[in-house]
Design an enzyme around this catalytic site. Structure first.
Site, PDB file in Angstrom:
ATOM      1  N   CYS A 341      50.683  14.465 -15.562  1.00 37.30           N
ATOM      2  CA  CYS A 341      50.759  15.027 -14.215  1.00 37.30           C
ATOM      3  C   CYS A 341      49.982  16.328 -14.069  1.00 37.30           C
ATOM      4  CB  CYS A 341      52.211  15.286 -13.829  1.00 37.30           C
ATOM      5  SG  CYS A 341      53.332  13.892 -14.008  1.00 37.30           S
ATOM      6  N   ILE A 342      49.759  17.043 -15.171  1.00 36.93           N
ATOM      7  CA  ILE A 342      49.123  18.360 -15.092  1.00 36.93           C
ATOM      8  C   ILE A 342      47.697  18.335 -15.623  1.00 36.93           C
ATOM      9  CG2 ILE A 342      51.352  19.531 -15.191  1.00 36.93           C
ATOM     10  CD1 ILE A 342      50.648  20.286 -18.139  1.00 36.93           C
TER      11      ILE A 342
END
Length: 352
Positions: A341-342
């Site tokens: 997600c990052i």
């Protein structure tokens, strides 16, 4: 859209700082982000976008090999607000700038405003020197996963949610995915990981690890709500064919936990109007599927000593030519996501 397991020219991240997402002034999350960036940097170039206020702090905490650039954003989820890169038959690279509404806008979104996040993709594409397609279509990068050979994985829970594109039918959404990603086949799974606050992103549930191969989060506990979700996904994957007509081989990776937010962790997160409250006892959407595939390594989350080693063994088997690096990412999980997600990969273009 190339598969994540194809060659990259680099990886992008954003620096965490907002106190209503990250506990204790984001210091524990910053330590985790720095460890993730350092691990990825052993396999490819890493760039981190940082606010002006945090630039010197991030530069001091990140390894010298990691490039730091000043870039405003509302939070640190570059997979979802950053560009999705695509490459044409001649190897020329461009980027899709999806419309971003913080996972649901005013009807279930996680924070307001999100205007600076919606500019991140354009800024990254300017820095990368890549032309931009601005899509009038709400989508997050974590909601899709591709095999690079014409197949896209996604979930009905996310893409058919009326808080994304209420005016579009399922057929319309498939047409948009084909148009922007260059895929010909869309495989729809049902729900995402239980209590995933993004509304069922595929990158918590399942991902391509190679052509014809999918990793799936799993549990043997029939009383766990995740059991029926993963079982339904397994059945759909077994019934599916990819864009080249192949049956899919599914590799099950047992989930950690279940894991829950502690009272001390919840107490360290600021309350703010317009943001999702985080409370003690909340179940965390922990999944080992949320890893990042770099050129020379796979960086995966670790957060449960009972399950970590077994998960790493499976991931090593799935990526025999890459080193598998585990990072303690509980503080990323507390923010609502994990390593995939990052991060956002930049595929290699012709001549690079």
């Amino acid at each position: 859209m190339p598969a994540e397991f194809e060659r990259h020219s680099g990886c992008w991240m954003l620096w965490p700082e907002r106190p209503d997402t990250w506990r204790d002034g984001a210091k524990p999350a910053q330590a985790a982000f720095a460890a993730i960036a350092a691990a990825i940097a052993t396999g490819e170039a890493v760039t981190v976008g940082v606010s002006g206020e945090q630039f010197q702090n991030a530069r001091a905490r990140l390894p010298p090999a990691v490039r730091v650039v000043e870039m405003s954003s509302n939070d640190a989820w570059v997979r979802d607000c950053g560009p999705t890169f695509v490459v044409d038959a001649k190897g020329r690279r461009r980027g899709v700038d999806w419309t971003f509404n913080a996972w649901g806008g005013l009807h279930g979104g996680l924070y307001f405003p999100w205007d600076r996040d919606d500019e991140v993709a354009q800024k990254i594409l300017q820095i990368e020197g890549a032309e931009r397609y601005r899509a009038g279509f709400v989508l997050e990068g974590g909601a899709i996963h591709v095999d690079g050979q014409g197949t896209c994985l996604t979930t009905e829970e996310c893409l058919l949610n009326p808080n994304r594109n209420p005016e579009l039918s399922r057929a319309d959404i498939e047409a948009e995915l084909r148009r922007y990603l260059g895929v010909s086949t869309v495989i729809w799974l049902g729900k995402g990981v239980h209590r995933d606050e993004t509304g069922g992103h595929i990158d918590e549930l399942a991902c391509f690890t190679g052509p014809g191969h999918v990793a799936l989060t799993w549990t043997e506990d029939r009383k766990d709500p995740q059991y029926e979700i993963s079982l339904d996904a397994l059945r759909r994957l077994h019934q599916a064919r990819d864009a080249r007509g192949r049956r899919l081989t599914v590799h099950r990776i047992h989930q950690p936990g279940p894991l829950y937010m502690t009272a001390a962790e919840a107490a360290g997160i600021d309350a703010r109007a317009g943001s999702r409250p985080r409370r003690a006892g909340d179940r965390l959407p922990a999944s080992y599927i949320n890893f990042y595939i770099a050129n020379q390594c796979v960086v995966m989350p670790l957060y449960d000593k009972r399950r970590d080693a077994a998960a790493m063994r499976i991931v090593r088997r799935l990526f025999p030519t890459r080193k598998v690096l585990g990072v303690d990412t509980r503080d990323v999980l507390l923010g609502g996501g994990n390593i995939h997600c990052i991060t956002q990969q930049v595929p290699r273009a012709a001549g690079r």
